[in-house]
Motif scaffolding. Sequence first.
Motif, PDB file in Angstrom:
ATOM      1  N   ASP A  48       0.835  -1.195   0.000  1.00 52.50           N
ATOM      2  CA  ASP A  48       0.000   0.000   0.000  1.00 52.50           C
ATOM      3  C   ASP A  48       0.877   1.255   0.000  1.00 52.50           C
ATOM      4  N   THR A  49       0.663   2.144  -0.944  1.00 58.25           N
ATOM      5  CA  THR A  49       1.525   3.329  -1.086  1.00 58.25           C
ATOM      6  C   THR A  49       1.405   4.268   0.115  1.00 58.25           C
ATOM      7  N   ASP A  50       0.200   4.374   0.690  1.00 52.84           N
ATOM      8  CA  ASP A  50       0.031   5.247   1.864  1.00 52.84           C
ATOM      9  C   ASP A  50       0.845   4.720   3.045  1.00 52.84           C
ATOM     10  N   ASN A  51       0.835   3.401   3.226  1.00 55.61           N
ATOM     11  CA  ASN A  51       1.623   2.808   4.307  1.00 55.61           C
ATOM     12  C   ASN A  51       3.119   3.019   4.076  1.00 55.61           C
ATOM     13  N   ASN A  52       3.539   2.938   2.830  1.00 49.78           N
ATOM     14  CA  ASN A  52       4.948   3.191   2.514  1.00 49.78           C
ATOM     15  C   ASN A  52       5.331   4.628   2.826  1.00 49.78           C
ATOM     16  N   ASP A  53       4.420   5.565   2.536  1.00 50.92           N
ATOM     17  CA  ASP A  53       4.694   6.961   2.858  1.00 50.92           C
ATOM     18  C   ASP A  53       4.846   7.156   4.366  1.00 50.92           C
ATOM     19  N   LEU A  54       3.978   6.508   5.135  1.00 51.45           N
ATOM     20  CA  LEU A  54       4.065   6.603   6.588  1.00 51.45           C
ATOM     21  C   LEU A  54       5.377   6.015   7.097  1.00 51.45           C
ATOM     22  N   TRP A  55       5.764   4.858   6.522  1.00 56.44           N
ATOM     23  CA  TRP A  55       7.020   4.227   6.954  1.00 56.44           C
ATOM     24  C   TRP A  55       8.204   5.139   6.653  1.00 56.44           C
ATOM     25  N   ASN A  56       8.232   5.700   5.468  1.00 53.16           N
ATOM     26  CA  ASN A  56       9.347   6.566   5.084  1.00 53.16           C
ATOM     27  C   ASN A  56       9.418   7.804   5.980  1.00 53.16           C
ATOM     28  N   LYS A  57       8.267   8.257   6.464  1.00 52.75           N
ATOM     29  CA  LYS A  57       8.227   9.434   7.324  1.00 52.75           C
ATOM     30  C   LYS A  57       8.685   9.125   8.738  1.00 52.75           C
ATOM     31  N   TRP A  58       8.370   7.901   9.240  1.00 53.25           N
ATOM     32  CA  TRP A  58       8.556   7.618  10.648  1.00 53.25           C
ATOM     33  C   TRP A  58       9.533   6.476  10.947  1.00 53.25           C
ATOM     34  N   ASN A  59      10.223   5.948   9.939  1.00 51.80           N
ATOM     35  CA  ASN A  59      11.082   4.780  10.204  1.00 51.80           C
ATOM     36  C   ASN A  59      12.303   5.104  11.058  1.00 51.80           C
ATOM     37  N   SER A  60      12.579   6.389  11.264  1.00 49.03           N
ATOM     38  CA  SER A  60      13.682   6.755  12.159  1.00 49.03           C
ATOM     39  C   SER A  60      13.279   6.659  13.626  1.00 49.03           C
ATOM     40  N   SER A  61      11.997   6.472  13.879  1.00 46.08           N
ATOM     41  CA  SER A  61      11.510   6.329  15.248  1.00 46.08           C
ATOM     42  C   SER A  61      11.905   4.966  15.806  1.00 46.08           C
ATOM     43  N   ASP A  62      12.452   4.956  17.015  1.00 47.48           N
ATOM     44  CA  ASP A  62      12.839   3.692  17.645  1.00 47.48           C
ATOM     45  C   ASP A  62      11.640   2.768  17.802  1.00 47.48           C
ATOM     46  N   GLU A  63      10.488   3.327  18.144  1.00 46.64           N
ATOM     47  CA  GLU A  63       9.285   2.512  18.325  1.00 46.64           C
ATOM     48  C   GLU A  63       8.861   1.844  17.031  1.00 46.64           C
ATOM     49  N   VAL A  64       8.874   2.611  15.959  1.00 40.25           N
ATOM     50  CA  VAL A  64       8.453   2.071  14.667  1.00 40.25           C
ATOM     51  C   VAL A  64       9.395   0.957  14.232  1.00 40.25           C
ATOM     52  N   ARG A  65      10.695   1.184  14.365  1.00 39.65           N
ATOM     53  CA  ARG A  65      11.667   0.148  13.995  1.00 39.65           C
ATOM     54  C   ARG A  65      11.499  -1.091  14.864  1.00 39.65           C
ATOM     55  N   GLU A  66      11.287  -0.873  16.166  1.00 40.27           N
ATOM     56  CA  GLU A  66      11.146  -1.993  17.089  1.00 40.27           C
ATOM     57  C   GLU A  66       9.952  -2.869  16.725  1.00 40.27           C
ATOM     58  N   TYR A  67       8.815  -2.251  16.472  1.00 33.15           N
ATOM     59  CA  TYR A  67       7.626  -3.046  16.172  1.00 33.15           C
ATOM     60  C   TYR A  67       7.653  -3.608  14.751  1.00 33.15           C
ATOM     61  N   GLY A  68       8.372  -2.923  13.850  1.00 32.05           N
ATOM     62  CA  GLY A  68       8.576  -3.493  12.527  1.00 32.05           C
ATOM     63  C   GLY A  68       9.405  -4.763  12.599  1.00 32.05           C
ATOM     64  N   GLU A  69      10.466  -4.751  13.403  1.00 34.67           N
ATOM     65  CA  GLU A  69      11.311  -5.936  13.575  1.00 34.67           C
ATOM     66  C   GLU A  69      10.557  -7.058  14.290  1.00 34.67           C
ATOM     67  N   LEU A  70       9.752  -6.696  15.281  1.00 37.07           N
ATOM     68  CA  LEU A  70       8.965  -7.695  15.998  1.00 37.07           C
ATOM     69  C   LEU A  70       7.959  -8.365  15.078  1.00 37.07           C
ATOM     70  N   LEU A  71       7.334  -7.566  14.211  1.00 35.92           N
ATOM     71  CA  LEU A  71       6.395  -8.124  13.236  1.00 35.92           C
ATOM     72  C   LEU A  71       7.115  -9.079  12.296  1.00 35.92           C
ATOM     73  N   ARG A  72       8.294  -8.698  11.823  1.00 38.03           N
ATOM     74  CA  ARG A  72       9.040  -9.568  10.904  1.00 38.03           C
ATOM     75  C   ARG A  72       9.405 -10.896  11.573  1.00 38.03           C
ATOM     76  N   GLU A  73       9.919 -10.844  12.791  1.00 32.85           N
ATOM     77  CA  GLU A  73      10.326 -12.080  13.456  1.00 32.85           C
ATOM     78  C   GLU A  73       9.132 -12.994  13.695  1.00 32.85           C
ATOM     79  N   THR A  74       7.992 -12.401  14.033  1.00 33.38           N
ATOM     80  CA  THR A  74       6.770 -13.195  14.214  1.00 33.38           C
ATOM     81  C   THR A  74       6.347 -13.840  12.905  1.00 33.38           C
TER      82      THR A  74
END
Length: 262
Positions: A48-74
């Motif tokens: 989804d392009t909107d989700n990609n825009d949100l990720w690009n805007k906020w991926n420097s956030s420790d929280e966003v990276r943390e939960y992105g990694e947790l989702l991947r490992e799951t």
Amino acid sequence: MKDKFQLLSALRSIQYELNVLHCYSRECPDCYELVQSKLDKLCSFILDTDNNDLWNKWNSSDEVREYGELLRETAVRLVCDMEKHQSMLVWNEVLNAGQYVELLSESIREELSYFGMDVNSRLLFVGSGAFPLSAITIAKETGVQVVGVDIDGDAIASGNRVAEAIGMGEVVTFQKSEPNKLTFIEGATHVIIASLVQNKNEVLEQLKPMISKQTKIIVRYGNGLKSVFNYSLEENVQKDWNITDIRRNTSIYDFAILQTKS
């Protein structure tokens, strides 16, 4: 700021649901059908392009990276267990893997057009998994001889069972071994590193002294939002390899074709 929490909420919600479904599937294997549906939704979320825009805007956030990694490992753990379940169904003639191969053939032909494989090629597939349809499909489409490797011994046994069940056991085989211990690699014209292989740079370092300058290494990877379902490829690999990078908006992973510089 609101959109940051919108992204966090989505990541945490998908991770929670996948984790719950994983527990359910261990008690009731029929729940893997629910797992597949949820993984399909995860794929849609990634593309989804909107989700990609949100990720690009906020991926420097420790929280966003943390939960992105947790989702991947799951998701990775769940996919590995689901593949073993699918392999068992094929072996017990409950699931027709041949139909899966036919469907996958359509999506993989785009990749193959970049690889230059033919009946004289030899492919090493690193991280082949327990339900190794990519390796089998490539062999079916090109006639190439394939050896798959995986660190999971159960996945190797499952992969060989699937290849036999489809009638491809003579062409596609699987081994539990580290890449630098394989004699097959000395004659390999192509190597594919799966997107779910975590230590891609380590694998590349192992492969480098063992391959010829003509050998093509195809690394499947997911950077950006695609990293919530794939392991990334680090940018520093460019210093040692000539790279052709193929980005695809319609696929949940991208791939790069690497050849040694010397």
